[in-house]
Write an enzyme that holds these catalytic residues in place. Structure first.
Site, PDB file in Angstrom:
ATOM      1  N   GLY A   1       0.822  -1.205   0.000  1.00 17.62           N
ATOM      2  CA  GLY A   1       0.000   0.000   0.000  1.00 17.62           C
ATOM      3  C   GLY A   1       0.853   1.251   0.000  1.00 17.62           C
ATOM      4  O   GLY A   1       2.026   1.227   0.387  1.00 17.62           O
TER       5      GLY A   1
ATOM      6  N   GLN B   1       2.990   9.963   1.606  1.00 19.65           N
ATOM      7  CA  GLN B   1       4.301   9.326   1.449  1.00 19.65           C
ATOM      8  C   GLN B   1       5.044   9.828   0.220  1.00 19.65           C
ATOM      9  O   GLN B   1       6.262   9.641   0.113  1.00 19.65           O
ATOM     10  CB  GLN B   1       4.144   7.800   1.343  1.00 19.65           C
TER      11      GLN B   1
ATOM     12  N   CYS C   1       6.934  -0.682   6.098  1.00 19.40           N
ATOM     13  CA  CYS C   1       6.430   0.518   5.438  1.00 19.40           C
ATOM     14  C   CYS C   1       7.468   1.007   4.433  1.00 19.40           C
ATOM     15  O   CYS C   1       8.665   1.029   4.740  1.00 19.40           O
ATOM     16  CB  CYS C   1       6.174   1.599   6.488  1.00 19.40           C
ATOM     17  N   LEU C   2       7.022   1.416   3.246  1.00 17.99           N
ATOM     18  CA  LEU C   2       7.954   1.900   2.225  1.00 17.99           C
ATOM     19  C   LEU C   2       8.689   3.163   2.667  1.00 17.99           C
ATOM     20  O   LEU C   2       9.760   3.468   2.152  1.00 17.99           O
ATOM     21  CB  LEU C   2       7.208   2.171   0.910  1.00 17.99           C
TER      22      LEU C   2
ATOM     23  N   HIS D   1      -3.213   0.569   8.193  1.00 17.81           N
ATOM     24  CA  HIS D   1      -1.870   1.149   8.045  1.00 17.81           C
ATOM     25  C   HIS D   1      -1.912   2.390   7.151  1.00 17.81           C
ATOM     26  O   HIS D   1      -1.331   3.431   7.492  1.00 17.81           O
ATOM     27  CB  HIS D   1      -0.928   0.082   7.459  1.00 17.81           C
ATOM     28  N   GLU D   2      -2.609   2.284   6.024  1.00 16.94           N
ATOM     29  CA  GLU D   2      -2.622   3.405   5.072  1.00 16.94           C
ATOM     30  C   GLU D   2      -3.482   4.565   5.580  1.00 16.94           C
ATOM     31  O   GLU D   2      -3.115   5.734   5.386  1.00 16.94           O
ATOM     32  CB  GLU D   2      -3.092   2.937   3.692  1.00 16.94           C
TER      33      GLU D   2
ATOM     34  N   HIS E   1      -1.564   6.659   7.835  1.00 18.03           N
ATOM     35  CA  HIS E   1      -0.692   7.625   7.141  1.00 18.03           C
ATOM     36  C   HIS E   1      -1.416   8.959   6.900  1.00 18.03           C
ATOM     37  O   HIS E   1      -0.794  10.025   6.949  1.00 18.03           O
ATOM     38  CB  HIS E   1      -0.238   7.079   5.783  1.00 18.03           C
TER      39      HIS E   1
HETATM   40 CO    CO Z   1       3.393   2.828   5.306  1.00 19.50          CO
END
Ligand code: CO
Length: 151
Positions: A46, A51, A88-89, A130-131, A134
């Site tokens: 995701g 981000q 997480c990216l 999670h997203e 963000h």
């Molecule tokens: Co993330």
């Protein structure tokens, strides 16, 4: 389409709240297309717009079953509990154990502004949480236990 640079932990933008999308235009579609291309390149599950430095409530998710686009998402139901590993990216090389609801229903809009509801269990429920975190400036490391470095 274009690959966008992913902001890393420590960037203040990741800690800000995203605003709602009000205009469902070509610019939004380009943002979504770029986010999906970036997600695929990075082999992520995701990606949320903050981000890549865009403070708007826009998310793309692909748990391996195709693209899901969520605009202005809200969790309207959360049931049960699951505990599992998360990454997480924006925080490459770090993994931790996070407890999330087992089953989550979101209400969101698609890229044309139409409302829909979608229910996810297990990994998809985890990705929703999670997203959406963000979009509120929350990172998984805020609640993770057993944080460790890995691949
Ligand atoms: Co993330």
């Amino acid at each position: 389409m274009a690959i966008r640079e992913i902001l890393k932990e420590g960037d203040v933008t990741l800690r800000k709240k995203s605003r709602k999308v009000e205009v469902f235009d070509k610019r939004l579609h380009t943002l979504l297309d770029d986010m999906y291309e970036t997600l695929k390149l990075k082999n992520g599950v995701g990606l949320a717009a903050p981000q890549i430095g865009v403070l708007r409530q826009v998310i793309v998710i692909d748990t391996g079953e195709g693209l899901i686009e969520l605009i202005n998402p809200e969790i309207i139901r959360a049931v049960g509990v699951q505990t599992g590993t998360e990454g997480c990216l924006s925080i490459p090389g770090k993994w931790g154990t996070v407890t999330r609801p087992k089953k989550v229903t979101v209400k969101a809009q698609d890229r044309y502004g139409a409302f829909f509801e979608l229910t996810g269990v297990d990994l998809l429920a985890r990705a929703f949480c999670h997203e959406i975190d963000h979009l509120n400036g929350i990172l998984f490391i805020d609640t993770a236990v057993n944080l460790e470095a890995g691949q």
